[in-house]
Design a protein around this motif. Sequence first.
Motif, mmCIF file in Angstrom:
data_model
loop_
_atom_site.group_PDB
_atom_site.id
_atom_site.type_symbol
_atom_site.label_atom_id
_atom_site.label_comp_id
_atom_site.label_asym_id
_atom_site.label_seq_id
_atom_site.Cartn_x
_atom_site.Cartn_y
_atom_site.Cartn_z
ATOM 1 N N GLU A 8 159.036 108.609 41.920
ATOM 2 C CA GLU A 8 160.181 109.313 41.336
ATOM 3 C C GLU A 8 160.993 108.806 40.445
ATOM 4 O O GLU A 8 161.839 107.685 40.859
ATOM 5 C CB GLU A 8 161.089 110.179 42.531
ATOM 6 C CG GLU A 8 162.245 111.216 41.754
ATOM 7 C CD GLU A 8 162.838 111.944 43.152
ATOM 8 O OE1 GLU A 8 162.058 112.614 43.684
ATOM 9 O OE2 GLU A 8 164.004 111.085 43.330
ATOM 10 N N TRP A 58 157.791 107.711 47.425
ATOM 11 C CA TRP A 58 157.535 108.870 48.599
ATOM 12 C C TRP A 58 156.152 108.822 48.917
ATOM 13 O O TRP A 58 155.169 108.364 47.921
ATOM 14 C CB TRP A 58 158.010 110.299 47.919
ATOM 15 C CG TRP A 58 159.420 110.347 47.477
ATOM 16 C CD1 TRP A 58 160.019 110.203 46.399
ATOM 17 C CD2 TRP A 58 160.539 110.651 48.372
ATOM 18 N NE1 TRP A 58 161.237 110.511 46.288
ATOM 19 C CE2 TRP A 58 161.582 110.603 47.747
ATOM 20 C CE3 TRP A 58 160.647 110.676 49.949
ATOM 21 C CZ2 TRP A 58 162.769 110.830 48.422
ATOM 22 C CZ3 TRP A 58 161.772 110.957 50.362
ATOM 23 C CH2 TRP A 58 162.979 111.074 49.580
ATOM 24 N N LYS A 61 153.878 114.185 47.324
ATOM 25 C CA LYS A 61 154.712 114.955 46.470
ATOM 26 C C LYS A 61 155.581 115.875 47.261
ATOM 27 O O LYS A 61 156.756 116.208 46.803
ATOM 28 C CB LYS A 61 153.989 115.736 45.383
ATOM 29 C CG LYS A 61 154.800 116.463 44.246
ATOM 30 C CD LYS A 61 155.385 116.002 43.320
ATOM 31 C CE LYS A 61 156.047 116.920 42.124
ATOM 32 N NZ LYS A 61 156.901 118.165 42.378
ATOM 33 N N GLU A 62 155.026 116.285 48.291
ATOM 34 C CA GLU A 62 155.832 117.559 49.238
ATOM 35 C C GLU A 62 156.967 116.554 49.756
ATOM 36 O O GLU A 62 158.074 117.477 49.811
ATOM 37 C CB GLU A 62 154.589 117.841 50.303
ATOM 38 C CG GLU A 62 153.485 118.553 49.679
ATOM 39 C CD GLU A 62 152.464 117.924 48.981
ATOM 40 O OE1 GLU A 62 152.310 116.487 49.373
ATOM 41 O OE2 GLU A 62 151.679 118.706 48.145
ATOM 42 N N ALA A 64 158.687 114.163 48.209
ATOM 43 C CA ALA A 64 159.735 114.269 47.144
ATOM 44 C C ALA A 64 160.565 115.528 46.989
ATOM 45 O O ALA A 64 161.425 115.663 46.823
ATOM 46 C CB ALA A 64 158.941 113.745 45.921
ATOM 47 N N ASP A 65 159.509 116.675 46.873
ATOM 48 C CA ASP A 65 160.131 117.997 46.502
ATOM 49 C C ASP A 65 161.237 118.469 47.832
ATOM 50 O O ASP A 65 162.172 119.225 47.597
ATOM 51 C CB ASP A 65 158.915 118.928 46.566
ATOM 52 C CG ASP A 65 158.223 118.847 45.275
ATOM 53 O OD1 ASP A 65 158.593 118.200 44.441
ATOM 54 O OD2 ASP A 65 156.922 119.207 45.336
ATOM 55 N N ALA A 66 160.671 118.043 49.076
ATOM 56 C CA ALA A 66 161.614 118.497 50.201
ATOM 57 C C ALA A 66 162.982 117.835 50.155
ATOM 58 O O ALA A 66 163.965 118.197 50.266
ATOM 59 C CB ALA A 66 160.845 118.163 51.456
ATOM 60 N N ALA A 68 164.216 116.638 47.328
ATOM 61 C CA ALA A 68 165.223 117.162 46.471
ATOM 62 C C ALA A 68 165.893 118.375 46.745
ATOM 63 O O ALA A 68 166.968 118.778 46.203
ATOM 64 C CB ALA A 68 164.196 117.507 44.914
ATOM 65 N N MET A 69 165.482 119.276 47.502
ATOM 66 C CA MET A 69 165.893 120.550 47.899
ATOM 67 C C MET A 69 167.071 119.966 48.942
ATOM 68 O O MET A 69 168.391 120.426 48.935
ATOM 69 C CB MET A 69 165.101 121.497 48.766
ATOM 70 C CG MET A 69 163.949 122.048 47.999
ATOM 71 S SD MET A 69 164.903 122.830 46.658
ATOM 72 C CE MET A 69 165.300 124.187 47.517
ATOM 73 N N GLU A 91 161.283 112.918 36.837
ATOM 74 C CA GLU A 91 159.963 113.030 36.791
ATOM 75 C C GLU A 91 159.161 112.459 38.195
ATOM 76 O O GLU A 91 159.635 111.274 38.530
ATOM 77 C CB GLU A 91 159.176 112.579 35.516
ATOM 78 C CG GLU A 91 158.009 112.924 35.142
ATOM 79 C CD GLU A 91 157.481 114.448 35.210
ATOM 80 O OE1 GLU A 91 156.665 114.822 36.199
ATOM 81 O OE2 GLU A 91 158.000 115.040 34.478
ATOM 82 N N HIS A 92 158.143 112.838 38.370
ATOM 83 C CA HIS A 92 157.436 112.534 39.394
ATOM 84 C C HIS A 92 155.935 111.578 38.806
ATOM 85 O O HIS A 92 155.466 112.321 37.987
ATOM 86 C CB HIS A 92 157.120 113.191 40.695
ATOM 87 C CG HIS A 92 158.507 113.799 41.081
ATOM 88 N ND1 HIS A 92 158.973 114.936 41.064
ATOM 89 C CD2 HIS A 92 158.907 113.132 42.263
ATOM 90 C CE1 HIS A 92 159.763 115.059 41.702
ATOM 91 N NE2 HIS A 92 160.020 114.012 42.458
#
Length: 99
Positions: A8, A58, A61-62, A64-66, A68-69, A91-92
């Motif tokens: 990221e 990370w 991607k999952e 990284a997304d978690a 971010a939240m 960006e990832h």
Amino acid sequence: MTQKTVLELAVCTVADKPAAEKARQAAMAAVKTYPGFISWRALTALEQGDLIADLVEWSDKESADAAAMKVQADPAFAPYMAAVTGVTVMEHFATEGTI
């Protein structure tokens, strides 16, 4: 064999670099406990005084997304997020190889 991970990249401007770097240290300490976290490289521009970057690795991607939240509600991140005045790149990237 290269392990497939997700990098990221966040490139940001800050108004007060010393304050932002101090706040970033607290955020870095907090993120170490996030699921899927591997590493965080904190970068500071040499030529542009208000520019910093973060390169966070990370496991996927999952994760990284978690994260971010999660940072949106994590009090350890509030001072760092407040120190950022603009985001140039967020960006990832998939890791394809290393040498």
